[in-house]
Structure formats: structure tokens, C-alpha cells
Design a protein around this motif. Structure first.
Motif, PDB file in Angstrom:
ATOM      1  N   ASP A  93       0.828  -1.200   0.000  1.00  0.00           N
ATOM      2  CA  ASP A  93       0.000   0.000   0.000  1.00  0.00           C
ATOM      3  C   ASP A  93       0.864   1.252   0.000  1.00  0.00           C
ATOM      4  OD1 ASP A  93      -2.111   1.819   0.230  1.00  0.00           O
ATOM      5  OD2 ASP A  93      -1.871   1.839   2.407  1.00  0.00           O
ATOM      6  N   HIS A  94       0.768   2.039  -1.071  1.00  0.00           N
ATOM      7  CA  HIS A  94       1.521   3.288  -1.171  1.00  0.00           C
ATOM      8  C   HIS A  94       0.705   4.513  -0.763  1.00  0.00           C
ATOM      9  CE1 HIS A  94       5.098   1.556  -2.849  1.00  0.00           C
ATOM     10  NE2 HIS A  94       4.463   1.044  -3.882  1.00  0.00           N
ATOM     11  N   THR A  95      -0.520   4.311  -0.320  1.00  0.00           N
ATOM     12  CA  THR A  95      -1.340   5.418   0.161  1.00  0.00           C
ATOM     13  C   THR A  95      -0.707   6.025   1.410  1.00  0.00           C
ATOM     14  OG1 THR A  95      -3.276   4.179  -0.586  1.00  0.00           O
ATOM     15  CG2 THR A  95      -3.678   6.050   0.879  1.00  0.00           C
ATOM     16  N   THR A  96      -0.756   7.340   1.535  1.00  0.00           N
ATOM     17  CA  THR A  96      -0.419   7.954   2.820  1.00  0.00           C
ATOM     18  C   THR A  96      -1.677   7.870   3.679  1.00  0.00           C
ATOM     19  OG1 THR A  96       1.246   9.441   1.899  1.00  0.00           O
ATOM     20  CG2 THR A  96       0.273  10.061   4.009  1.00  0.00           C
ATOM     21  N   ALA A  97      -1.631   6.990   4.659  1.00  0.00           N
ATOM     22  CA  ALA A  97      -2.804   6.692   5.480  1.00  0.00           C
ATOM     23  C   ALA A  97      -2.364   6.593   6.940  1.00  0.00           C
ATOM     24  CB  ALA A  97      -3.451   5.390   5.005  1.00  0.00           C
ATOM     25  N   SER A  98      -3.243   6.119   7.794  1.00  0.00           N
ATOM     26  CA  SER A  98      -2.910   6.011   9.213  1.00  0.00           C
ATOM     27  C   SER A  98      -2.152   4.717   9.499  1.00  0.00           C
ATOM     28  CB  SER A  98      -4.191   6.045  10.058  1.00  0.00           C
ATOM     29  OG  SER A  98      -4.958   4.869   9.845  1.00  0.00           O
ATOM     30  N   ALA A  99      -1.382   4.748  10.587  1.00  0.00           N
ATOM     31  CA  ALA A  99      -0.710   3.530  11.023  1.00  0.00           C
ATOM     32  C   ALA A  99      -1.730   2.503  11.491  1.00  0.00           C
ATOM     33  CB  ALA A  99       0.275   3.846  12.151  1.00  0.00           C
ATOM     34  N   GLU A 100      -2.872   2.989  11.973  1.00  0.00           N
ATOM     35  CA  GLU A 100      -3.931   2.101  12.467  1.00  0.00           C
ATOM     36  C   GLU A 100      -4.466   1.199  11.347  1.00  0.00           C
ATOM     37  OE1 GLU A 100      -8.233   2.462  14.822  1.00  0.00           O
ATOM     38  OE2 GLU A 100      -7.230   4.248  14.034  1.00  0.00           O
ATOM     39  N   ILE A 101      -4.747   1.790  10.181  1.00  0.00           N
ATOM     40  CA  ILE A 101      -5.282   0.962   9.100  1.00  0.00           C
ATOM     41  C   ILE A 101      -4.204   0.054   8.533  1.00  0.00           C
ATOM     42  CG2 ILE A 101      -4.881   2.570   7.172  1.00  0.00           C
ATOM     43  CD1 ILE A 101      -7.613   1.615   6.069  1.00  0.00           C
ATOM     44  N   ALA A 102      -2.955   0.475   8.603  1.00  0.00           N
ATOM     45  CA  ALA A 102      -1.874  -0.399   8.143  1.00  0.00           C
ATOM     46  C   ALA A 102      -1.838  -1.678   8.975  1.00  0.00           C
ATOM     47  CB  ALA A 102      -0.538   0.327   8.231  1.00  0.00           C
ATOM     48  N   ARG A 103      -1.974  -1.539  10.274  1.00  0.00           N
ATOM     49  CA  ARG A 103      -1.970  -2.719  11.146  1.00  0.00           C
ATOM     50  C   ARG A 103      -3.222  -3.568  10.921  1.00  0.00           C
ATOM     51  NH1 ARG A 103      -0.748   1.583  15.068  1.00  0.00           N
ATOM     52  NH2 ARG A 103       1.518   1.818  15.183  1.00  0.00           N
ATOM     53  N   GLU A 104      -4.344  -2.897  10.688  1.00  0.00           N
ATOM     54  CA  GLU A 104      -5.600  -3.606  10.420  1.00  0.00           C
ATOM     55  C   GLU A 104      -5.484  -4.459   9.155  1.00  0.00           C
ATOM     56  OE1 GLU A 104     -10.086  -2.399   8.881  1.00  0.00           O
ATOM     57  OE2 GLU A 104      -8.960  -0.967  10.106  1.00  0.00           O
ATOM     58  N   ALA A 106      -2.699  -5.433   7.669  1.00  0.00           N
ATOM     59  CA  ALA A 106      -1.667  -6.457   7.837  1.00  0.00           C
ATOM     60  C   ALA A 106      -2.263  -7.704   8.485  1.00  0.00           C
ATOM     61  CB  ALA A 106      -0.516  -5.915   8.679  1.00  0.00           C
ATOM     62  N   ALA A 107      -3.125  -7.492   9.491  1.00  0.00           N
ATOM     63  CA  ALA A 107      -3.768  -8.618  10.156  1.00  0.00           C
ATOM     64  C   ALA A 107      -4.738  -9.324   9.208  1.00  0.00           C
ATOM     65  CB  ALA A 107      -4.507  -8.133  11.398  1.00  0.00           C
ATOM     66  N   ALA A 108      -5.477  -8.544   8.402  1.00  0.00           N
ATOM     67  CA  ALA A 108      -6.429  -9.141   7.462  1.00  0.00           C
ATOM     68  C   ALA A 108      -5.700  -9.953   6.395  1.00  0.00           C
ATOM     69  CB  ALA A 108      -7.271  -8.042   6.807  1.00  0.00           C
ATOM     70  N   ALA A 109      -4.573  -9.438   5.918  1.00  0.00           N
ATOM     71  CA  ALA A 109      -3.791 -10.173   4.921  1.00  0.00           C
ATOM     72  C   ALA A 109      -3.228 -11.465   5.516  1.00  0.00           C
ATOM     73  CB  ALA A 109      -2.662  -9.294   4.390  1.00  0.00           C
ATOM     74  N   LYS A 110      -2.740 -11.376   6.729  1.00  0.00           N
ATOM     75  CA  LYS A 110      -2.164 -12.550   7.383  1.00  0.00           C
ATOM     76  C   LYS A 110      -3.196 -13.660   7.538  1.00  0.00           C
ATOM     77  CE  LYS A 110       0.631 -13.904  11.380  1.00  0.00           C
ATOM     78  NZ  LYS A 110       1.284 -13.434  12.641  1.00  0.00           N
ATOM     79  N   SER A 111      -4.463 -13.278   7.809  1.00  0.00           N
ATOM     80  CA  SER A 111      -5.526 -14.272   7.980  1.00  0.00           C
ATOM     81  C   SER A 111      -5.797 -15.029   6.684  1.00  0.00           C
ATOM     82  CB  SER A 111      -6.808 -13.600   8.470  1.00  0.00           C
ATOM     83  OG  SER A 111      -7.401 -12.813   7.445  1.00  0.00           O
ATOM     84  N   LYS A 112      -5.371 -14.448   5.565  1.00  0.00           N
ATOM     85  CA  LYS A 112      -5.534 -15.099   4.262  1.00  0.00           C
ATOM     86  C   LYS A 112      -4.262 -15.788   3.792  1.00  0.00           C
ATOM     87  CE  LYS A 112      -9.154 -12.043   2.521  1.00  0.00           C
ATOM     88  NZ  LYS A 112     -10.072 -13.148   2.159  1.00  0.00           N
ATOM     89  N   GLY A 113      -3.247 -15.777   4.642  1.00  0.00           N
ATOM     90  CA  GLY A 113      -1.972 -16.364   4.261  1.00  0.00           C
ATOM     91  C   GLY A 113      -1.174 -15.486   3.320  1.00  0.00           C
ATOM     92  N   ALA A 114      -1.505 -14.190   3.285  1.00  0.00           N
ATOM     93  CA  ALA A 114      -0.836 -13.232   2.404  1.00  0.00           C
ATOM     94  C   ALA A 114       0.002 -12.268   3.236  1.00  0.00           C
ATOM     95  CB  ALA A 114      -1.861 -12.470   1.570  1.00  0.00           C
ATOM     96  N   GLY A 115       0.845 -11.510   2.550  1.00  0.00           N
ATOM     97  CA  GLY A 115       1.675 -10.516   3.216  1.00  0.00           C
ATOM     98  C   GLY A 115       1.156  -9.113   2.976  1.00  0.00           C
ATOM     99  N   PHE A 116       1.636  -8.161   3.782  1.00  0.00           N
ATOM    100  CA  PHE A 116       1.213  -6.769   3.647  1.00  0.00           C
ATOM    101  C   PHE A 116       2.381  -5.853   3.988  1.00  0.00           C
ATOM    102  CE2 PHE A 116      -0.272  -2.741   5.346  1.00  0.00           C
ATOM    103  CZ  PHE A 116      -1.185  -2.337   4.387  1.00  0.00           C
ATOM    104  N   LEU A 117       2.573  -4.830   3.161  1.00  0.00           N
ATOM    105  CA  LEU A 117       3.560  -3.785   3.414  1.00  0.00           C
ATOM    106  C   LEU A 117       2.879  -2.429   3.326  1.00  0.00           C
ATOM    107  CD1 LEU A 117       6.466  -5.033   1.100  1.00  0.00           C
ATOM    108  CD2 LEU A 117       6.315  -5.353   3.582  1.00  0.00           C
ATOM    109  N   ASP A 118       3.004  -1.605   4.373  1.00  0.00           N
ATOM    110  CA  ASP A 118       2.582  -0.214   4.246  1.00  0.00           C
ATOM    111  C   ASP A 118       3.807   0.558   3.771  1.00  0.00           C
ATOM    112  OD1 ASP A 118       3.197  -0.904   7.181  1.00  0.00           O
ATOM    113  OD2 ASP A 118       3.420   1.288   7.242  1.00  0.00           O
ATOM    114  N   ALA A 119       3.638   1.266   2.642  1.00  0.00           N
ATOM    115  CA  ALA A 119       4.797   1.816   1.941  1.00  0.00           C
ATOM    116  C   ALA A 119       4.528   3.199   1.362  1.00  0.00           C
ATOM    117  CB  ALA A 119       5.223   0.849   0.840  1.00  0.00           C
TER     118      ALA A 119
END
Length: 288
Positions: A93-104, A106-119
Motif C-alpha cells: 500500500d503506497h497510500t499515505t494513510a494512518s498507522a492504524e489501518i496499516a496494522r488492520e 496487515a492482520a487481514a492479509a495474514k488471515s488469508k496467508g498473504a503478506g502486507f507492506l505499508d509503503a
């Protein structure tokens, strides 16, 4: 490696193009379908009708949209990308967004067996067009290592800072620094003008010393000329300030200068400068 890109605004359009030019297979999605079609006509690849369909079968899905709400819609909405994200895929994710949604996310991606980067990125439209962005990243080492060759197609610097949310927090640090620099440069140029100094000679001299900055090197001339119809918009900066000031209230950081400059940008908006470059802070000082 199959790539999906979501969000073809002034940043996303050229960033996705750099990936395509590097030889990757790219599928794009944009809320305005005509923009996605225009990108395909210019660069090849394919356009998908929804974020979900863009993400299906992709190894890496990248996004650059407007804010937290937009990001939730294109990821977790009914046709969001996370519904098409496969196990082992990575969402960047290259959006400038909150750290809160980045963590949210990341957890949702992990539940699907996927990875997440806030970038989130720094460098503006010119950096995106020239493939010279600075990317500050939060996430896991393995996801970063796998996604970095793709990110490098449009970045001059890409650094993993720490766990999920660290990229967004670092972008907040970046914006705090810029706020102080632009306001100080505005006041310095205003002072030099009132003192009837030869401003080009002043800048030529002090830019070789401790006062030098990117803002000074790249913005002093247009600031003196009152030209602001380009660059990173005041409206976008105020969006970023809202995020970082909210985070400061949460973590207890004291940001008196950033809060003051945010109000100065509100003044610029009242002057009709919402789409002006952030260097337009000087306009507050030079208006009649």
C-alpha cells in the motif's frame, strides 16, 4: 511474476508504468474506468473492472489511493482486493494513510496467508514520473525482500523501517520535517525581500552552508515569483497533517510547530490555494 495495480492518480499512473516498462505483466484497476483504459492504451497490460478481479492470480498487488476510507473500500469492500488475494501474495500500500489501518490490513492479509507492506512515498509527482521516489516501509522481512525488485522500478530508495505501521509513521516524520522547512524558508525569503537584499545572491550563498535543503534548492525561485500551480497540493498536506496530529494525540508527542503550520495551510486554503504547492505558505506573508 504477475502484478496488479489499484489507483491510477497522479502518482499511481506513472508508478504502474515503470513496473510495466520493467517487463512485468500488469493488471490495473481505477475507480474511473476510462483512466484505466487510457493507461492500458499507453502501456499495455490489462484493465480489471474491480479490485477483486485485479488481485486474482496476482503475486503482488499494489495500491495508491486517497485516504483510509478509500483504502478500506478497495481492500475490504464487497469487491475489494482482499477477496481476490491469494495465499502467498503480497499487498503493498503506497497510500499515505494512518498507522492504524496499516496494522488492520496487515492482520487481514495474514488471515488469508498473504503478506502486507505499508509503503508511503515521498518525492511527489515528479519523483513518480522519474522513478525516483523514496519509499518508507513497514512489514515483514520476507515480504519486503520479495516485493523490493518491483518497488525498485520507481524508487531511488526503499527501506524497511520496522513492523506494520512503521512506514506510515515514518511518512508522518517526513511531513513534520517538511512543515518546518517550508515555513522557515517562507519567512526567510519574505525577510530578505523586505530587507531589499539580492535574493538570488543570498540563496547562492546560504545554500552552500547549513541552511541548504531540498525545498530551498527546488522552490525558492517559484516562491519569490508567487508561482504555485504545481507540486504537492495544500489539500493533500492538510490530509497528512490530520493523520499525524491524530497520531500525536494518541502517542503523546508534542508538535506545536506542526500544529501551527497546519493552521497556516488552512489560511492558504481560505485564500483559494487548496491545489497550490505546499511552498505557497509564503503567500500568507506577501499578500496585501
Amino acid at each position: 511474476m504477475k502484478i496488479a495495480w489499484i489507483g491510477l492518480g497522479v502518482m499511481g499512473f506513472p508508478m504502474a508504468a515503470h513496473i510495466r516498462k520493467a517487463g512485468y505483466e500488469v493488471t490495473v484497476y481505477n475507480r474511473t474506468a476510462n483512466t484505466a483504459q487510457r493507461w492500458v492504451e499507453a502501456h499495455g497490460g490489462t484493465a480489471a473492472p474491480t479490485p477483486k478481479e485485479a488481485a486474482q492470480g496476482a503475486d503482488i498487488v499494489l495500491a495508491c489511493v486517497g485516504n483510509d476510507d478509500d483504502l478500506r473500500q478497495v481492500t475490504l469492500g464487497d469487491d475489494g482486493a482482499f477477496h481476490g488475494l491469494g495465499a502467498g501474495a503480497i499487498f503493498v500500500d503506497h497510500t499515505t494513510a494512518s498507522a492504524e489501518i496499516a496494522r488492520e490490513l496487515a492482520a487481514a492479509a495474514k488471515s488469508k496467508g498473504a503478506g502486507f507492506l505499508d509503503a508511503p512515498v515521498s518525492g511527489g509527482q515528479s519523483g513518480a514520473e522519474n522513478g525516483a521516489l523514496t519509499v518508507m516501509i513497514g512489514g515483514e522481512d520476507a515480504d519486503f525482500d520479495r516485493a523490493k525488485p518491483v518497488i525498485d522500478t520507481y524508487a531511488k530508495q526503499a527501506t524497511l523501517i520496522g513492523p506494520a505501521g512503521s512506514g506510515q509513521l515514518t511518512k508522518m516524520v517526513n511531513q513534520i520535517c517538511i512543515a518546518g522547512l517550508v515555513q522557515s524558508l517562507s519567512e526567510a525569503l519574505h525577510f530578505a525581500e523586505r530587507a531589499e537584499l539580492d535574493i538570488p545572491k543570498v540563496i547562492e550563498t546560504i545554500s552552500k552552508g547549513a541552511a541548504q535543503s531540498w525545498q530551498m534548492d527546488n522552490r525558492w525561485e517559484t516562491m519569490v515569483e508567487g508561482e504555485f500551480e504545481f507540486g504537492f497540493a495544500v489539500d493533500w498536506m492538510r490530509k497528512d497533517f490530520a493523520i499525524l496530529l491524530d497520531e500525536a494525540r494518541r502517542n503523546g508527542a508534542q508538535l506545536p510547530v506542526a500544529a501551527l503550520v497546519d493552521q497556516f495551510y488552512a489560511d492558504v486554503q481560505k485564500m483559494g490555494g487548496g491545489r497550490w504547492d505546499t511552498s505557497s505558505l509564503i503567500a500568507r506573508l506577501t499578500r496585501d
